[in-house]
Design a protein around this motif. Structure first.
Motif, PDB file in Angstrom:
ATOM      1  N   GLN A  10      -3.150  -5.794   0.362  1.00 52.05           N
ATOM      2  CA  GLN A  10      -3.285  -5.253   2.010  1.00 52.05           C
ATOM      3  C   GLN A  10      -1.645  -5.831   1.331  1.00 52.05           C
ATOM      4  O   GLN A  10      -0.522  -5.604   2.546  1.00 52.05           O
ATOM      5  N   GLU A  11      -0.939  -6.870   0.320  1.00 53.66           N
ATOM      6  CA  GLU A  11      -0.222  -7.043   0.494  1.00 53.66           C
ATOM      7  C   GLU A  11       1.241  -6.510  -0.522  1.00 53.66           C
ATOM      8  O   GLU A  11       2.064  -6.870   0.424  1.00 53.66           O
ATOM      9  N   SER A  12      -0.104  -5.534  -0.993  1.00 47.62           N
ATOM     10  CA  SER A  12       1.262  -5.088  -1.850  1.00 47.62           C
ATOM     11  C   SER A  12       1.430  -3.556  -0.823  1.00 47.62           C
ATOM     12  O   SER A  12       2.279  -2.308  -1.139  1.00 47.62           O
ATOM     13  N   ARG A  13       0.182  -3.395  -0.262  1.00 45.27           N
ATOM     14  CA  ARG A  13      -0.025  -2.447   0.608  1.00 45.27           C
ATOM     15  C   ARG A  13      -0.730  -0.596  -0.656  1.00 45.27           C
ATOM     16  O   ARG A  13       0.193   0.540  -0.630  1.00 45.27           O
TER      17      ARG A  13
END
Length: 84
Positions: A10-13
Motif C-alpha cells: 500500500q505504501e509504494s502501491r
C-alpha cells in the motif's frame, strides 16, 4: 501457468504477482506467448515471453564391441526414463 501469490504494498502501491510455470516439452521448440494482466480498475499490462527448449545434453554413451566380421553378437540393456 498458475497464479501462486499476489501481494500489494500500500505504501509504494506496487503489486507483485508470483506465477508457477510448468514447461516440459518433449522436443526442441521455440514459442512466443504474452501474459496479459488486467486490473479491475481498467489497467492492462502485457508481458511478452519466449519459451525455448533446446536439445538435451548427452548424459551417457553406449559402446558395443564387435566380435568379428560375419559373426553375430547380441547385447542387451535396459533404458529407463527419469521423467515418465
Amino acid at each position: 501457468m498458475e497464479l501462486v501469490e499476489k501481494e500489494w504494498d500500500q505504501e509504494s502501491r506496487i503489486v507483485t504477482l508470483i506465477f508457477n510455470v510448468v514447461f516440459a516439452p518433449s522436443k526442441p521448440m521455440r514459442n512466443e506467448a504474452t501474459v496479459v494482466i488486467q486490473c479491475t480498475s481498467g489497467g492492462l499490462w502485457k508481458f511478452p515471453l519466449v519459451f525455448i527448449a533446446t536439445e538435451p545434453e548427452v548424459d551417457d554413451v553406449i559402446n558395443i564391441e564387435a566380435v568379428g566380421l560375419n559373426k553375430e553378437s547380441i547385447v542387451g540393456f535396459k533404458l529407463t526414463s527419469q521423467t515418465r
